[in-house]
Design a protein around this motif. Structure first.
Motif, mmCIF file in Angstrom:
data_model
loop_
_atom_site.group_PDB
_atom_site.id
_atom_site.type_symbol
_atom_site.label_atom_id
_atom_site.label_comp_id
_atom_site.label_asym_id
_atom_site.label_seq_id
_atom_site.Cartn_x
_atom_site.Cartn_y
_atom_site.Cartn_z
ATOM 1 N N LEU A 98 93.969 25.076 32.307
ATOM 2 C CA LEU A 98 94.143 26.227 31.429
ATOM 3 C C LEU A 98 93.331 27.385 31.994
ATOM 4 C CD1 LEU A 98 93.734 24.577 27.900
ATOM 5 C CD2 LEU A 98 95.784 24.757 29.322
ATOM 6 N N ARG A 99 94.001 28.529 32.152
ATOM 7 C CA ARG A 99 93.313 29.671 32.764
ATOM 8 C C ARG A 99 93.942 30.965 32.283
ATOM 9 N NH1 ARG A 99 93.167 29.194 39.023
ATOM 10 N NH2 ARG A 99 95.389 29.559 38.752
ATOM 11 N N PRO A 100 93.150 31.822 31.637
ATOM 12 C CA PRO A 100 91.708 31.721 31.362
ATOM 13 C C PRO A 100 91.428 30.984 30.060
ATOM 14 C CG PRO A 100 92.512 33.847 30.645
ATOM 15 C CD PRO A 100 93.691 33.133 31.250
ATOM 16 N N VAL A 101 90.162 30.603 29.882
ATOM 17 C CA VAL A 101 89.722 29.994 28.631
ATOM 18 C C VAL A 101 88.425 30.659 28.182
ATOM 19 C CG1 VAL A 101 90.767 27.749 29.113
ATOM 20 C CG2 VAL A 101 88.385 28.154 29.762
ATOM 21 N N LEU A 108 108.401 30.964 36.013
ATOM 22 C CA LEU A 108 106.958 30.699 35.865
ATOM 23 C C LEU A 108 106.494 30.828 34.419
ATOM 24 C CD1 LEU A 108 105.563 32.492 39.067
ATOM 25 C CD2 LEU A 108 106.256 30.111 38.789
ATOM 26 N N ALA A 109 107.223 30.166 33.527
ATOM 27 C CA ALA A 109 106.900 30.230 32.101
ATOM 28 C C ALA A 109 105.529 29.621 31.800
ATOM 29 C CB ALA A 109 107.985 29.528 31.287
ATOM 30 N N LEU A 110 105.198 28.513 32.455
ATOM 31 C CA LEU A 110 103.886 27.904 32.223
ATOM 32 C C LEU A 110 102.767 28.840 32.673
ATOM 33 C CD1 LEU A 110 103.918 24.092 33.107
ATOM 34 C CD2 LEU A 110 103.807 25.172 30.871
ATOM 35 N N ASP A 111 102.907 29.368 33.877
ATOM 36 C CA ASP A 111 101.878 30.253 34.411
ATOM 37 C C ASP A 111 101.673 31.457 33.510
ATOM 38 O OD1 ASP A 111 100.080 31.218 36.588
ATOM 39 O OD2 ASP A 111 101.605 32.766 36.777
ATOM 40 N N SER A 112 102.752 32.002 32.961
ATOM 41 C CA SER A 112 102.632 33.166 32.089
ATOM 42 C C SER A 112 101.926 32.839 30.786
ATOM 43 C CB SER A 112 104.018 33.754 31.797
ATOM 44 O OG SER A 112 104.795 32.852 31.017
ATOM 45 N N HIS A 113 101.868 31.535 30.442
ATOM 46 C CA HIS A 113 101.143 31.100 29.244
ATOM 47 C C HIS A 113 99.769 30.516 29.589
ATOM 48 C CE1 HIS A 113 104.963 31.716 27.262
ATOM 49 N NE2 HIS A 113 104.411 31.466 26.105
ATOM 50 N N GLY A 114 99.316 30.727 30.810
ATOM 51 C CA GLY A 114 97.976 30.300 31.196
ATOM 52 C C GLY A 114 97.844 28.820 31.486
ATOM 53 N N VAL A 115 98.939 28.179 31.931
ATOM 54 C CA VAL A 115 98.909 26.749 32.230
ATOM 55 C C VAL A 115 99.331 26.526 33.675
ATOM 56 C CG1 VAL A 115 99.719 24.440 31.579
ATOM 57 C CG2 VAL A 115 99.579 26.257 29.853
ATOM 58 N N ALA A 123 98.917 20.345 28.088
ATOM 59 C CA ALA A 123 99.949 21.239 28.612
ATOM 60 C C ALA A 123 100.897 21.683 27.510
ATOM 61 C CB ALA A 123 100.728 20.538 29.724
ATOM 62 N N ALA A 124 101.285 20.746 26.643
ATOM 63 C CA ALA A 124 102.226 21.077 25.571
ATOM 64 C C ALA A 124 101.637 22.059 24.568
ATOM 65 C CB ALA A 124 102.663 19.799 24.860
#
Length: 254
Positions: A83-86, A58-65, A149-150
């Motif tokens: 994006l969460r949170p912003v 879950l690399a994306l989730d850990s970066h808020g994506v 996303a990138a």
């Protein structure tokens, strides 16, 4: 109730958001009684399939994506980069000006999160093809979505290398409760292990969030719906469930 520093942050962010969604998840032990109390008819619900895309850790989730795609009965599909949170004030001006980008506060009893969502309409069949591995994920995403996303993704992580997490079967029902002059939504998320998340929600303008929250609280309490229970996030539960299935241990067992 949201209080303290969190309340201060909420009041500060409200004028900079497009909408507020007030949410409440119902424990499995109480779901049937709530369905009966609110007279929810499952035959009126719309069927959806929800797919997420991330790495096994879950690399994306850990970066808020969050990258998501849906197939929607009798409609079509969509793809989303969230994006969460912003912090609304820190978002790029061009992104904030896009009609496809929305900033929303999700508020639950005791807390809230502000997110930014870039959505694109897609063909439901194309979502199925991507989930089946017949087409790359990037075929579902617009150029702005890929860039968004990138921007937050870990260095070196390519979108087409993400794994499919899902699907989750969702029943979505829009209803107008008797005695409440406001439309609500009930979503029942059905996970492969037979667990369920039932979420009740209502959207409103930022300026009326506190009034609507009070109205909903009173309406639900009058029907015996407990709003003091622990809250469960639908997306987080789905990501963790399907990511666990991609672990080497589970892969060997399969």
């Amino acid at each position: 109730m949201i209080a303290g520093a969190a309340l201060v942050d909420l009041v500060r962010m409200l004028p900079e958001t497009d909408s507020v969604e007030l949410k409440l998840t119902i424990p499995e032990s109480e779901q049937l009684s709530v369905v009966r109390a609110l007279r929810l008819d499952p035959l009126d619900a719309q069927i959806r399939q929800v797919f997420f895309f991330d790495t096994p850790d879950l690399a994306l989730d850990s970066h808020g994506v969050v990258v998501r795609a849906r197939r929607i009965q009798r409609k079509g599909g969509d793809s989303v980069v969230k994006l969460r949170p912003v912090e609304p004030a820190e978002l790029p001006t061009a992104l904030r000006a896009s009609q496809r980008f929305t900033v929303e506060i999700d508020a639950v009893p005791g807390g809230f999160v502000c997110s930014g969502t870039l959505k694109r309409a897609v063909d439901s069949a194309d979502v199925w093809r991507v989930a089946a591995g017949e087409r790359p994920l990037t075929s579902l995403l617009s150029k702005p979505q890929r860039a968004l996303a990138a921007e937050r993704a870990p260095d070196g992580l390519a979108l087409d290398d993400l794994r499919v997490l899902g699907p989750v079967l969702v029943l979505k029902l829009r209803f107008e409760p008797e005695g409440l002059d406001r439309r609500m939504v009930a979503e029942l998320w059905l996970y492969p292990d037979s667990s369920r998340v039932l979420e009740l929600s209502a959207k409103c303008e930022p300026g009326e969030a506190f009034q609507v929250a009070a109205e909903l609280r009173a309406h639900l309490a009058a029907r015996g719906v407990d709003i003091s229970g622990d809250q469960e996030t639908k997306t987080k539960k789905a990501l963790q469930f399907f990511a666990a299935e991609l672990t080497p241990e589970n892969a060997r067992e399969g």
